[in-house]
Design an enzyme around this catalytic site. Structure first.
Site, PDB file in Angstrom:
ATOM      1  N   SER A 162       0.882  -1.176   0.000  1.00  0.00           N
ATOM      2  CA  SER A 162       0.000   0.000   0.000  1.00  0.00           C
ATOM      3  C   SER A 162       0.914   1.219   0.000  1.00  0.00           C
ATOM      4  O   SER A 162       2.043   1.157   0.502  1.00  0.00           O
ATOM      5  CB  SER A 162      -0.858   0.012   1.275  1.00  0.00           C
ATOM      6  OG  SER A 162      -1.421   1.299   1.477  1.00  0.00           O
ATOM      7  N   TYR A 182      -1.407  -0.887  10.457  1.00  0.00           N
ATOM      8  CA  TYR A 182      -1.539  -1.159   9.018  1.00  0.00           C
ATOM      9  C   TYR A 182      -0.330  -0.596   8.258  1.00  0.00           C
ATOM     10  O   TYR A 182       0.293  -1.296   7.449  1.00  0.00           O
ATOM     11  CB  TYR A 182      -2.832  -0.523   8.502  1.00  0.00           C
ATOM     12  CG  TYR A 182      -3.098  -0.772   7.039  1.00  0.00           C
ATOM     13  CD1 TYR A 182      -3.670  -1.973   6.615  1.00  0.00           C
ATOM     14  CD2 TYR A 182      -2.791   0.191   6.081  1.00  0.00           C
ATOM     15  CE1 TYR A 182      -3.927  -2.207   5.267  1.00  0.00           C
ATOM     16  CE2 TYR A 182      -3.041  -0.039   4.735  1.00  0.00           C
ATOM     17  CZ  TYR A 182      -3.613  -1.230   4.332  1.00  0.00           C
ATOM     18  OH  TYR A 182      -3.857  -1.472   2.996  1.00  0.00           O
TER      19      TYR A 182
HETATM   20  N1  NAP Z   1      -8.869  -0.952  -1.112  1.00  0.00           N
HETATM   21  C1  NAP Z   1      -7.817  -0.153  -1.123  1.00  0.00           C
HETATM   22  O1  NAP Z   1      -7.929   1.057  -1.334  1.00  0.00           O
HETATM   23  C2  NAP Z   1      -6.440  -0.701  -0.886  1.00  0.00           C
HETATM   24  C3  NAP Z   1      -5.347   0.149  -1.063  1.00  0.00           C
HETATM   25  C4  NAP Z   1      -4.066  -0.336  -0.859  1.00  0.00           C
HETATM   26  C5  NAP Z   1      -3.871  -1.671  -0.507  1.00  0.00           C
HETATM   27  N2  NAP Z   1      -4.948  -2.478  -0.333  1.00  0.00           N
HETATM   28  C6  NAP Z   1      -4.677  -3.857   0.055  1.00  0.00           C
HETATM   29  O2  NAP Z   1      -5.371  -4.741  -0.805  1.00  0.00           O
HETATM   30  C7  NAP Z   1      -5.662  -5.940  -0.120  1.00  0.00           C
HETATM   31  C8  NAP Z   1      -7.151  -6.241  -0.276  1.00  0.00           C
HETATM   32  O3  NAP Z   1      -7.902  -5.206   0.334  1.00  0.00           O
HETATM   33  P1  NAP Z   1      -9.419  -4.896  -0.024  1.00  0.00           P
HETATM   34  O4  NAP Z   1      -9.579  -3.425  -0.087  1.00  0.00           O
HETATM   35  O5  NAP Z   1      -9.830  -5.712  -1.182  1.00  0.00           O
HETATM   36  O6  NAP Z   1     -10.144  -5.355   1.332  1.00  0.00           O
HETATM   37  P2  NAP Z   1     -11.276  -6.435   1.611  1.00  0.00           P
HETATM   38  O7  NAP Z   1     -12.350  -6.379   0.610  1.00  0.00           O
HETATM   39  O8  NAP Z   1     -11.589  -6.297   3.062  1.00  0.00           O
HETATM   40  O9  NAP Z   1     -10.503  -7.816   1.371  1.00  0.00           O
HETATM   41  C9  NAP Z   1      -9.612  -8.362   2.282  1.00  0.00           C
HETATM   42  C10 NAP Z   1      -9.497  -9.841   1.976  1.00  0.00           C
HETATM   43  O10 NAP Z   1      -8.542 -10.416   2.867  1.00  0.00           O
HETATM   44  C11 NAP Z   1      -9.096 -11.620   3.367  1.00  0.00           C
HETATM   45  N3  NAP Z   1      -8.534 -11.920   4.679  1.00  0.00           N
HETATM   46  C12 NAP Z   1      -8.489 -11.131   5.774  1.00  0.00           C
HETATM   47  N4  NAP Z   1      -7.900 -11.782   6.783  1.00  0.00           N
HETATM   48  C13 NAP Z   1      -7.563 -13.012   6.313  1.00  0.00           C
HETATM   49  C14 NAP Z   1      -6.942 -14.160   6.882  1.00  0.00           C
HETATM   50  N5  NAP Z   1      -6.517 -14.183   8.163  1.00  0.00           N
HETATM   51  N6  NAP Z   1      -6.751 -15.253   6.112  1.00  0.00           N
HETATM   52  C15 NAP Z   1      -7.178 -15.260   4.832  1.00  0.00           C
HETATM   53  N7  NAP Z   1      -7.770 -14.216   4.231  1.00  0.00           N
HETATM   54  C16 NAP Z   1      -7.967 -13.111   4.975  1.00  0.00           C
HETATM   55  C17 NAP Z   1     -10.600 -11.382   3.426  1.00  0.00           C
HETATM   56  O11 NAP Z   1     -11.293 -12.603   3.312  1.00  0.00           O
HETATM   57  P3  NAP Z   1     -12.022 -13.379   4.510  1.00  0.00           P
HETATM   58  O12 NAP Z   1     -12.603 -12.355   5.418  1.00  0.00           O
HETATM   59  O13 NAP Z   1     -13.029 -14.212   3.787  1.00  0.00           O
HETATM   60  O14 NAP Z   1     -10.942 -14.201   5.145  1.00  0.00           O
HETATM   61  C18 NAP Z   1     -10.812 -10.572   2.158  1.00  0.00           C
HETATM   62  O15 NAP Z   1     -11.014 -11.429   1.056  1.00  0.00           O
HETATM   63  C19 NAP Z   1      -5.221  -5.744   1.322  1.00  0.00           C
HETATM   64  O16 NAP Z   1      -3.941  -6.299   1.515  1.00  0.00           O
HETATM   65  C20 NAP Z   1      -5.172  -4.233   1.445  1.00  0.00           C
HETATM   66  O17 NAP Z   1      -4.283  -3.825   2.433  1.00  0.00           O
HETATM   67  C21 NAP Z   1      -6.235  -2.039  -0.519  1.00  0.00           C
END
Ligand code: NAP
Length: 251
Positions: free
Chosen positions: A142, A155
């Site tokens: 990120s 985070y």
């Molecule tokens: N959205 C943004 O703006 C943004 C920006 C920069 C980086 N990111 C990064 O992108 C990635 C995805 O984020 P997102 O925005 O798509 O969030 P999200 O929709 O909340 O997705 C997070 C995913 O991680 C899984 N997860 C969480 N804890 C877990 C565990 N212990 N074991 C296995 N799976 C787990 C969740 O699935 P379950 O709950 O089903 O386990 C979910 O599928 C993250 O690493 C986040 O830091 C996002």
């Protein structure tokens, strides 16, 4: 614009594939011809993404996985014997001021984002070393791992750790043909954060992005396919930001 790269014959694992970026990446890789293993804790949500992929003509399997649990990661080994691509995407965030940040929140974020990324990368690299073809690991970091933002101390620290993890593993595993790179997204609009971006603080944040807009999931397709595929054969230890210029915003 729909990006395409030919990944037919490749096996990919996407963690956190039950929603958001991970579900999008899984569909993208499947559309590109890869056989995708979708992993996360919520099996019903995984099944929905898998059904979507199959409807689109893709090939996938699902796996209940907790990336922070070494036993869960160890049990996965037989399913990833032929792995070529790991998208290390599972992640959580806990928001609060650093003064109020609870130890349990710190542990949950570090265990998932940092320890989980390491455990998954290690499992993937062991499989890649064993089958001898090498492979590509893409860690989803990120821009908060490269710059600071308030209210997300664990985070931001976890993502800075993911970036150093990327560089360190790239150094150690180049000899096995295992490439390790990171994608550092800026703020991406997903169903989960939609409400925030419509609020006044959300709108103020968007005004600080040089391109004056949020990222869309599709904005990550080019960088993700580049890092996942042989198009980046001579890249390892790189960190690519896809953030509308947020990291270079003026003082
Ligand atoms: N959205 C943004 O703006 C943004 C920006 C920069 C980086 N990111 C990064 O992108 C990635 C995805 O984020 P997102 O925005 O798509 O969030 P999200 O929709 O909340 O997705 C997070 C995913 O991680 C899984 N997860 C969480 N804890 C877990 C565990 N212990 N074991 C296995 N799976 C787990 C969740 O699935 P379950 O709950 O089903 O386990 C979910 O599928 C993250 O690493 C986040 O830091 C996002």
């Amino acid at each position: 614009m729909q990006m395409t790269v030919d990944l037919s014959g490749k096996q990919a694992l996407v963690t956190g594939a039950s929603s958001g970026l991970g579900a999008h990446f899984a569909r993208l890789l499947a559309r590109s011809g890869a056989q995708v293993l979708l992993a996360a804790r919520r099996e019903e949500a995984l099944a929905q993404v898998a059904a979507q992929i199959e409807e689109e003509g893709g090939s996938c399997r699902t796996l209940r996985l907790d990336v922070s649990d070494p036993t869960s990661v160890r049990d996965m080994a037989p399913m990833i014997a032929g792995l070529d691509i790991l998208i290390n995407n599972a992640g959580v965030v806990r928001e609060s001021s650093a003064l109020d940040h609870a130890e349990a929140d710190w542990d949950a974020v570090i265990d998932t984002n940092l320890k989980g990324s390491f455990l998954l990368a290690q499992a993937a690299a062991r499989a890649m070393q064993a089958h001898g073809r090498g492979g590509s690991i893409v860690n989803i970091a990120s821009i908060l791992g490269l710059r600071q933002g308030g209210g997300v101390v664990s985070y931001a620290v976890s993502k800075a750790g993911v970036i150093q993890l990327t560089r360190t593993l790239a150094l150690e595993w180049a000899r096995y043909g295992v490439r390790v790179n990171a994608l550092a997204p800026g703020y991406i609009a997903t169903d989960l954060n939609e409400e925030f971006w419509d609020s006044d603080p959300g709108k103020a944040m968007i005004r600080r992005i040089p391109q004056r807009r949020l990222g869309r999931l599709e904005d990550l397709d080019g960088p993700l396919l580049l890092l996942a595929s042989d198009a980046s054969a001579y890249m390892t230890g790189s960190v690519i930001a896809a953030d509308g210029g947020h990291l270079v915003s003026g003082l």
